[in-house]
Scaffold this motif. Structure first.
Motif, PDB file in Angstrom:
ATOM      1  N   ALA A 171      89.381  82.834  79.946  1.00 21.98           N
ATOM      2  CA  ALA A 171      88.201  82.869  79.076  1.00 21.98           C
ATOM      3  C   ALA A 171      88.239  84.075  78.144  1.00 21.98           C
ATOM      4  CB  ALA A 171      86.933  82.887  79.920  1.00 21.98           C
ATOM      5  N   VAL A 172      88.539  85.246  78.685  1.00 20.64           N
ATOM      6  CA  VAL A 172      88.591  86.465  77.879  1.00 20.64           C
ATOM      7  C   VAL A 172      89.684  86.361  76.819  1.00 20.64           C
ATOM      8  CG1 VAL A 172      89.069  88.941  77.931  1.00 20.64           C
ATOM      9  CG2 VAL A 172      87.581  87.922  79.661  1.00 20.64           C
ATOM     10  N   ALA A 173      90.787  85.730  77.180  1.00 20.18           N
ATOM     11  CA  ALA A 173      91.900  85.588  76.234  1.00 20.18           C
ATOM     12  C   ALA A 173      91.492  84.812  74.985  1.00 20.18           C
ATOM     13  CB  ALA A 173      93.085  84.909  76.914  1.00 20.18           C
ATOM     14  N   LEU A 174      90.503  83.905  75.127  1.00 20.59           N
ATOM     15  CA  LEU A 174      90.022  83.155  73.969  1.00 20.59           C
ATOM     16  C   LEU A 174      89.433  84.088  72.908  1.00 20.59           C
ATOM     17  CD1 LEU A 174      88.164  80.190  75.725  1.00 20.59           C
ATOM     18  CD2 LEU A 174      90.341  80.062  74.476  1.00 20.59           C
ATOM     19  N   GLY A 175      88.866  85.202  73.359  1.00 18.39           N
ATOM     20  CA  GLY A 175      88.261  86.149  72.432  1.00 18.39           C
ATOM     21  C   GLY A 175      89.212  87.219  71.942  1.00 18.39           C
ATOM     22  N   GLN A 176      90.475  87.109  72.328  1.00 21.97           N
ATOM     23  CA  GLN A 176      91.444  88.133  71.951  1.00 21.97           C
ATOM     24  C   GLN A 176      92.587  87.574  71.118  1.00 21.97           C
ATOM     25  OE1 GLN A 176      92.292  89.330  76.034  1.00 21.97           O
ATOM     26  NE2 GLN A 176      91.079  91.193  75.775  1.00 21.97           N
ATOM     27  N   THR A 177      92.436  86.353  70.631  1.00 25.99           N
ATOM     28  CA  THR A 177      93.502  85.714  69.866  1.00 25.99           C
ATOM     29  C   THR A 177      93.338  85.962  68.369  1.00 25.99           C
ATOM     30  OG1 THR A 177      92.222  83.664  69.785  1.00 25.99           O
ATOM     31  CG2 THR A 177      93.807  83.888  71.584  1.00 25.99           C
ATOM     32  N   GLY A 178      94.371  85.616  67.625  1.00 22.25           N
ATOM     33  CA  GLY A 178      94.315  85.739  66.171  1.00 22.25           C
ATOM     34  C   GLY A 178      94.239  87.188  65.709  1.00 22.25           C
ATOM     35  N   LYS A 179      93.527  87.402  64.609  1.00 19.74           N
ATOM     36  CA  LYS A 179      93.422  88.740  64.025  1.00 19.74           C
ATOM     37  C   LYS A 179      92.117  89.414  64.459  1.00 19.74           C
ATOM     38  CE  LYS A 179      96.267  87.652  59.987  1.00 19.74           C
ATOM     39  NZ  LYS A 179      96.334  87.605  58.509  1.00 19.74           N
ATOM     40  N   ALA A 180      91.885  89.430  65.760  1.00 20.32           N
ATOM     41  CA  ALA A 180      90.669  90.048  66.296  1.00 20.32           C
ATOM     42  C   ALA A 180      90.743  91.560  66.146  1.00 20.32           C
ATOM     43  CB  ALA A 180      90.504  89.690  67.773  1.00 20.32           C
ATOM     44  N   PRO A 181      89.609  92.235  65.906  1.00 20.95           N
ATOM     45  CA  PRO A 181      89.605  93.702  65.852  1.00 20.95           C
ATOM     46  C   PRO A 181      90.060  94.263  67.187  1.00 20.95           C
ATOM     47  CG  PRO A 181      87.365  92.827  65.895  1.00 20.95           C
ATOM     48  CD  PRO A 181      88.273  91.671  65.692  1.00 20.95           C
ATOM     49  N   SER A 182      91.007  95.180  67.147  1.00 22.62           N
ATOM     50  CA  SER A 182      91.695  95.597  68.365  1.00 22.62           C
ATOM     51  C   SER A 182      90.782  96.277  69.377  1.00 22.62           C
ATOM     52  CB  SER A 182      92.869  96.508  68.026  1.00 22.62           C
ATOM     53  OG  SER A 182      92.417  97.677  67.359  1.00 22.62           O
ATOM     54  N   GLN A 183      89.889  97.155  68.944  1.00 23.83           N
ATOM     55  CA  GLN A 183      89.046  97.869  69.902  1.00 23.83           C
ATOM     56  C   GLN A 183      88.069  96.930  70.608  1.00 23.83           C
ATOM     57  OE1 GLN A 183      87.745 102.048  69.362  1.00 23.83           O
ATOM     58  NE2 GLN A 183      88.105 101.639  67.199  1.00 23.83           N
ATOM     59  N   LEU A 232      86.606  93.733  75.572  1.00 25.61           N
ATOM     60  CA  LEU A 232      86.278  92.530  76.340  1.00 25.61           C
ATOM     61  C   LEU A 232      86.990  92.549  77.693  1.00 25.61           C
ATOM     62  CD1 LEU A 232      86.511  89.697  73.626  1.00 25.61           C
ATOM     63  CD2 LEU A 232      84.492  90.971  74.372  1.00 25.61           C
ATOM     64  N   GLY A 233      88.260  92.911  77.670  1.00 23.04           N
ATOM     65  CA  GLY A 233      89.004  93.004  78.926  1.00 23.04           C
ATOM     66  C   GLY A 233      88.504  94.141  79.802  1.00 23.04           C
ATOM     67  N   TYR A 234      88.180  95.264  79.167  1.00 21.13           N
ATOM     68  CA  TYR A 234      87.680  96.434  79.897  1.00 21.13           C
ATOM     69  C   TYR A 234      86.374  96.101  80.627  1.00 21.13           C
ATOM     70  CZ  TYR A 234      86.330 101.370  80.597  1.00 21.13           C
ATOM     71  OH  TYR A 234      85.968 102.588  81.132  1.00 21.13           O
ATOM     72  N   ALA A 235      85.509  95.348  79.972  1.00 25.94           N
ATOM     73  CA  ALA A 235      84.202  95.039  80.540  1.00 25.94           C
ATOM     74  C   ALA A 235      84.262  94.028  81.675  1.00 25.94           C
ATOM     75  CB  ALA A 235      83.271  94.505  79.443  1.00 25.94           C
ATOM     76  N   THR A 236      85.346  93.278  81.751  1.00 26.41           N
ATOM     77  CA  THR A 236      85.436  92.212  82.752  1.00 26.41           C
ATOM     78  C   THR A 236      86.431  92.497  83.866  1.00 26.41           C
ATOM     79  OG1 THR A 236      87.003  91.061  81.300  1.00 26.41           O
ATOM     80  CG2 THR A 236      84.694  90.397  81.177  1.00 26.41           C
ATOM     81  N   THR A 237      87.149  93.634  83.774  1.00 28.13           N
ATOM     82  CA  THR A 237      88.089  94.018  84.826  1.00 28.13           C
ATOM     83  C   THR A 237      87.949  95.499  85.153  1.00 28.13           C
ATOM     84  OG1 THR A 237      89.802  94.422  83.153  1.00 28.13           O
ATOM     85  CG2 THR A 237      89.809  92.275  84.230  1.00 28.13           C
ATOM     86  N   ALA A 247      79.871  98.631  72.355  1.00 31.57           N
ATOM     87  CA  ALA A 247      79.309  98.110  73.598  1.00 31.57           C
ATOM     88  C   ALA A 247      78.322  96.979  73.311  1.00 31.57           C
ATOM     89  CB  ALA A 247      78.622  99.224  74.379  1.00 31.57           C
ATOM     90  N   VAL A 248      77.486  97.160  72.290  1.00 33.09           N
ATOM     91  CA  VAL A 248      76.551  96.094  71.902  1.00 33.09           C
ATOM     92  C   VAL A 248      77.330  94.839  71.521  1.00 33.09           C
ATOM     93  CG1 VAL A 248      74.825  95.375  70.215  1.00 33.09           C
ATOM     94  CG2 VAL A 248      74.744  97.690  71.171  1.00 33.09           C
ATOM     95  N   LEU A 249      78.361  95.014  70.712  1.00 31.24           N
ATOM     96  CA  LEU A 249      79.166  93.876  70.272  1.00 31.24           C
ATOM     97  C   LEU A 249      79.936  93.245  71.431  1.00 31.24           C
ATOM     98  CD1 LEU A 249      80.535  95.287  66.901  1.00 31.24           C
ATOM     99  CD2 LEU A 249      78.824  93.480  67.204  1.00 31.24           C
ATOM    100  N   THR A 250      80.379  94.060  72.385  1.00 34.20           N
ATOM    101  CA  THR A 250      81.084  93.533  73.551  1.00 34.20           C
ATOM    102  C   THR A 250      80.169  92.626  74.368  1.00 34.20           C
ATOM    103  OG1 THR A 250      82.548  95.455  73.694  1.00 34.20           O
ATOM    104  CG2 THR A 250      82.267  94.152  75.698  1.00 34.20           C
ATOM    105  N   ILE A 291      78.596  86.969  75.813  1.00 34.14           N
ATOM    106  CA  ILE A 291      77.577  85.926  75.942  1.00 34.14           C
ATOM    107  C   ILE A 291      77.992  84.684  75.157  1.00 34.14           C
ATOM    108  CG2 ILE A 291      75.198  85.296  75.387  1.00 34.14           C
ATOM    109  CD1 ILE A 291      74.505  88.304  75.859  1.00 34.14           C
ATOM    110  N   VAL A 292      78.389  84.883  73.896  1.00 37.41           N
ATOM    111  CA  VAL A 292      78.810  83.751  73.072  1.00 37.41           C
ATOM    112  C   VAL A 292      80.037  83.075  73.678  1.00 37.41           C
ATOM    113  CG1 VAL A 292      79.664  83.077  70.803  1.00 37.41           C
ATOM    114  CG2 VAL A 292      77.839  84.771  70.985  1.00 37.41           C
ATOM    115  N   LEU A 293      80.977  83.878  74.167  1.00 36.91           N
ATOM    116  CA  LEU A 293      82.204  83.353  74.753  1.00 36.91           C
ATOM    117  C   LEU A 293      81.911  82.490  75.983  1.00 36.91           C
ATOM    118  CD1 LEU A 293      85.288  83.349  74.519  1.00 36.91           C
ATOM    119  CD2 LEU A 293      85.322  85.466  75.867  1.00 36.91           C
ATOM    120  N   ALA A 294      80.912  82.877  76.757  1.00 34.89           N
ATOM    121  CA  ALA A 294      80.548  82.096  77.949  1.00 34.89           C
ATOM    122  C   ALA A 294      80.207  80.664  77.581  1.00 34.89           C
ATOM    123  CB  ALA A 294      79.368  82.758  78.661  1.00 34.89           C
ATOM    124  N   PHE A 295      79.432  80.493  76.521  1.00 30.27           N
ATOM    125  CA  PHE A 295      79.036  79.145  76.121  1.00 30.27           C
ATOM    126  C   PHE A 295      80.186  78.399  75.434  1.00 30.27           C
ATOM    127  CE2 PHE A 295      75.025  81.308  76.801  1.00 30.27           C
ATOM    128  CZ  PHE A 295      74.367  80.370  77.590  1.00 30.27           C
TER     129      PHE A 295
END
Length: 290
Positions: free
Chosen positions: A14-26, A31-36, A106-109, A114-118
């Motif tokens: 699920a987290v990997a879905l939000g890390q593909t393409g030209k996503a902002p690196s930080q 996303l990974g930091y917050a979930t592991t 942190a706000v954006l994370t 939340i959006v990724l969950a749905f």
């Protein structure tokens, strides 16, 4: 694959879905930091246990539901720790997301999780569209207003707090989501599973109140004494330590008794008992802070 590995794999996908393409690196790494690390992953574990008890005939849907629920939980922790709420420096034994990455990130994370969950639930819809729609609705209800975790956070800004409503929303909502989503993923009705989730959620809230009152920051892996610091209603303030411990045991007994009839009822009851054992040592005075 054992349950814990199955859940972690689902969350990682699920987290990997939000890390593909030209996503902002930080933001991507946040996303990974917050979930592991994920710790016990108790909410998705309950969800998966219910799904298995009910047959787990659509494992892809159960995996998506477990991942979506955990993403919402992790998002709530990121937001809870923000300076405008708890202003916590630590979470799960490491710097909170706003300390590690900055408050804006942190706000954006939290928002992104939340959006990724749905999105995860929407992507799983082809496996059983009717069930997926019910999963979306169930998770939305237990996340937002008027009775979800957003409402739980909102109660802290009220002059007078309804303790029962506060606990039901703040902690109970995602446990209700866990039991109901597990049932729905396996093709069962959600409503009979409400009471079990509510009771487990209440038990965890009482246990959390006890941990907050009795333990130090090293034991908790996050700031201690937050209820007292922020003047929040809690079971220890209302019942005392001994009374809160008795209440915890009563709730857990009731939770086992409330399990609906299902093929895996005995195994599910054992899971609840194991969670009771996991909670009980937390409240032992011998480990309390000085």
């Amino acid at each position: 694959m054992d349950m814990h590995k199955r859940i972690n794999a689902a969350v990682a996908r699920a987290v990997a879905l939000g890390q593909t393409g030209k996503a902002p690196s930080q933001l991507s790494t946040a996303l990974g930091y917050a979930t592991t690390p994920g710790g016990a992953r108790i909410r998705p574990t309950i969800l998966m246990s219910v799904a298995l008890a009910c047959g787990d005939d659509r494992p892809e849907l159960s995996d998506a539901a477990a991942a979506a629920l955990e993403l919402i939980h992790c998002a709530s922790l990121v937001h809870d720790d923000l300076p405008c709420f708890d202003d916590a420096d630590l979470r799960r034994g490491k710097p909170s997301v706003h300390r590690a990455y900055s408050e804006p990130l942190a706000v954006l994370t939290g928002d992104s999780l939340i959006v990724l969950a749905f999105e995860v639930l929407a992507r799983a819809a082809p496996h059983a569209p009717d069930r997926a729609m019910q999963l979306v609705l169930t998770l939305a209800r237990q996340t937002g207003m008027p009775n979800g975790i957003c409402a739980g956070q909102g109660w802290e800004s009220e002059a007078r707090i309804d303790l029962s409503a506060y606990h039901q929303s703040k902690t109970g909502a995602l446990f209700i989501a866990a039991t109901q989503m597990g049932a729905v993923a396996a093709g069962q009705e959600a409503e009979p599973w409400h009471e079990l989730g509510a009771r487990i959620g209440e038990a965890f809230q009482v246990a959390d109140d006890l941990r907050d009152a009795l333990y130090d920051i090293e034991t908790l892996g996050k700031p201690a004494g937050q209820d007292d610091l922020h003047g929040r209603p809690n079971a220890v303030a209302s019942l005392g330590v001994d009374g809160a411990i008795r209440r915890l045991k009563d709730i857990l007994s009731g939770a086992i008794a409330s399990i609906p009839s299902c093929p895996g009822e005995a195994k599910l009851a054992e899971m609840v008992r194991l969670q009771a054992e996991r909670l009980t040592p937390v409240v032992e005075p011998v480990q309390a802070k000085a």
